[in-house]
Design a protein around this motif. Sequence first.
Motif, PDB file in Angstrom:
ATOM      1  N   CYS A  62     -52.398   7.574 -14.792  1.00  0.00           N
ATOM      2  CA  CYS A  62     -51.701   8.403 -15.783  1.00  0.00           C
ATOM      3  C   CYS A  62     -52.119   9.859 -15.618  1.00  0.00           C
ATOM      4  CB  CYS A  62     -52.027   7.931 -17.196  1.00  0.00           C
ATOM      5  SG  CYS A  62     -51.486   6.250 -17.554  1.00  0.00           S
ATOM      6  N   GLU A  99     -33.088   4.282 -23.825  1.00  0.00           N
ATOM      7  CA  GLU A  99     -34.512   4.192 -24.175  1.00  0.00           C
ATOM      8  C   GLU A  99     -34.727   4.342 -25.672  1.00  0.00           C
ATOM      9  OE1 GLU A  99     -36.186   5.908 -19.901  1.00  0.00           O
ATOM     10  OE2 GLU A  99     -35.763   7.285 -21.554  1.00  0.00           O
ATOM     11  N   TYR A 104     -40.771   3.084 -28.578  1.00  0.00           N
ATOM     12  CA  TYR A 104     -41.158   4.171 -27.668  1.00  0.00           C
ATOM     13  C   TYR A 104     -41.982   3.716 -26.471  1.00  0.00           C
ATOM     14  CZ  TYR A 104     -45.883   4.231 -29.733  1.00  0.00           C
ATOM     15  OH  TYR A 104     -47.160   3.896 -30.136  1.00  0.00           O
ATOM     16  N   LEU A 105     -42.608   2.534 -26.551  1.00  0.00           N
ATOM     17  CA  LEU A 105     -43.408   2.046 -25.419  1.00  0.00           C
ATOM     18  C   LEU A 105     -42.586   1.220 -24.432  1.00  0.00           C
ATOM     19  CD1 LEU A 105     -46.762   1.024 -27.179  1.00  0.00           C
ATOM     20  CD2 LEU A 105     -46.442   2.880 -25.517  1.00  0.00           C
ATOM     21  N   HIS A 108     -42.182   2.389 -20.894  1.00  0.00           N
ATOM     22  CA  HIS A 108     -43.447   2.395 -20.154  1.00  0.00           C
ATOM     23  C   HIS A 108     -43.830   0.980 -19.728  1.00  0.00           C
ATOM     24  CE1 HIS A 108     -43.799   6.580 -21.265  1.00  0.00           C
ATOM     25  NE2 HIS A 108     -43.555   6.239 -22.523  1.00  0.00           N
ATOM     26  N   TYR A 109     -43.561   0.013 -20.584  1.00  0.00           N
ATOM     27  CA  TYR A 109     -43.815  -1.384 -20.211  1.00  0.00           C
ATOM     28  C   TYR A 109     -43.041  -1.764 -18.951  1.00  0.00           C
ATOM     29  CZ  TYR A 109     -46.658  -3.572 -23.903  1.00  0.00           C
ATOM     30  OH  TYR A 109     -47.692  -3.972 -24.716  1.00  0.00           O
ATOM     31  N   THR A 124     -46.714  10.693 -19.584  1.00  0.00           N
ATOM     32  CA  THR A 124     -46.963   9.286 -19.879  1.00  0.00           C
ATOM     33  C   THR A 124     -46.552   8.936 -21.298  1.00  0.00           C
ATOM     34  OG1 THR A 124     -49.177   9.614 -20.809  1.00  0.00           O
ATOM     35  CG2 THR A 124     -49.024   9.548 -18.411  1.00  0.00           C
ATOM     36  N   HIS A 125     -47.004   7.756 -21.717  1.00  0.00           N
ATOM     37  CA  HIS A 125     -46.789   7.326 -23.101  1.00  0.00           C
ATOM     38  C   HIS A 125     -47.479   8.260 -24.100  1.00  0.00           C
ATOM     39  CE1 HIS A 125     -49.986   5.189 -20.968  1.00  0.00           C
ATOM     40  NE2 HIS A 125     -50.648   5.031 -22.094  1.00  0.00           N
ATOM     41  N   TYR A 126     -48.385   9.114 -23.609  1.00  0.00           N
ATOM     42  CA  TYR A 126     -49.060  10.054 -24.518  1.00  0.00           C
ATOM     43  C   TYR A 126     -48.157  11.183 -24.991  1.00  0.00           C
ATOM     44  CZ  TYR A 126     -53.403   7.627 -24.052  1.00  0.00           C
ATOM     45  OH  TYR A 126     -54.368   6.654 -24.136  1.00  0.00           O
ATOM     46  N   ASN A 128     -45.770  10.748 -26.608  1.00  0.00           N
ATOM     47  CA  ASN A 128     -45.358  10.304 -27.945  1.00  0.00           C
ATOM     48  C   ASN A 128     -46.355  10.652 -29.043  1.00  0.00           C
ATOM     49  OD1 ASN A 128     -42.832   8.588 -27.299  1.00  0.00           O
ATOM     50  ND2 ASN A 128     -44.349   7.897 -25.815  1.00  0.00           N
ATOM     51  N   ARG A 161     -49.748   5.248 -34.285  1.00  0.00           N
ATOM     52  CA  ARG A 161     -49.321   5.402 -32.894  1.00  0.00           C
ATOM     53  C   ARG A 161     -50.520   5.376 -31.940  1.00  0.00           C
ATOM     54  NH1 ARG A 161     -43.645   8.125 -31.360  1.00  0.00           N
ATOM     55  NH2 ARG A 161     -42.554   6.442 -32.427  1.00  0.00           N
ATOM     56  N   ILE A 165     -51.096   2.644 -28.986  1.00  0.00           N
ATOM     57  CA  ILE A 165     -51.353   3.008 -27.591  1.00  0.00           C
ATOM     58  C   ILE A 165     -52.628   2.333 -27.087  1.00  0.00           C
ATOM     59  CG2 ILE A 165     -52.072   4.941 -26.123  1.00  0.00           C
ATOM     60  CD1 ILE A 165     -49.953   6.636 -27.599  1.00  0.00           C
TER      61      ILE A 165
END
Length: 293
Positions: A62, A99, A104-105, A108-109, A124-126, A128, A161, A165
């Motif tokens: 990441c 999406e 929201y994940l 990424h999954y 990345t997912h960050y 969010n 959140r 994560i």
Amino acid sequence: MKSIDPKDFKVTDKIKLSKIPTLLNIDADDDEKEEKLDKVQAKLSNLQDVMYAHNKYGVLICLQGMDTSGKDSLIREVFKEFNPRGVVVHSFKTPNSTELEHDYLWRHYIALPEKGKFAIFNRTHYENVLVTRVHPEYILGENLPGINSVEDITPAFWENRIEQINNFEKHISQNGTIVMKFYMHLSKEEQRERLLRRLEEEKHHWKFSPGDLKEREHWDEYQKYYEEAINKTSTDYAPWYIVPADDKEMARYIVAKIIWEEMQKHTDIKEPELDEKIKANFEAYKAQLKKES
């Protein structure tokens, strides 16, 4: 050149980004850094082949950082010796309509690495808990129950959140994904100079966006939220590393060396051995093939 120790960059206690240098003072020229990087690239390439054959782990790298922190060029230089079949890069931008129909994940999954492969998340997912905290109005596009206006987005929402994560990273790590997260720590002055180069050098014009200047106005907010996210999500199973990013060549070498050193801890990653019965018949197999000539 001074040896790179991953422990010097790994976040294990609460950090203050303003106290961490964005430039590593090291006695080495660019040629020496490039030579060091070349050696680690070769090792990582060999490791990739072994991982592919072993087929039990995936690796998720990441990369986060402010605009111009060098993420794209780092990916190009660090992973250029990899076999393309074993590495996939995902650049997560503003969620599209499909999406946004999922949590929201979700995106990424579905981008996680297969067993035996590397995946690189460029942003990345960050995002969010970073971009959406600076611009909470973006959350409204997710059409979440109970969130009808920005005023509905409480501190508890962000805490949830962060917990989600952490749970996401714990889940994937327990199921064979090795997670390493790198924050490219850039100074505001170095960003200014890099943005200026994009405007002054014609070959870099395509990289410039006026939006970069608008986001730069939120520099302090981003630093605050990066610091909070890193402090709350650097874990044994998904650690953060803060990489001084003012020197691009050095940053690339640091990231490559950390990945190599951390992967050495997984001593079970080995090429699979052939069944003894198959090995016992090697001579017969060779004889069979030679008869065909």
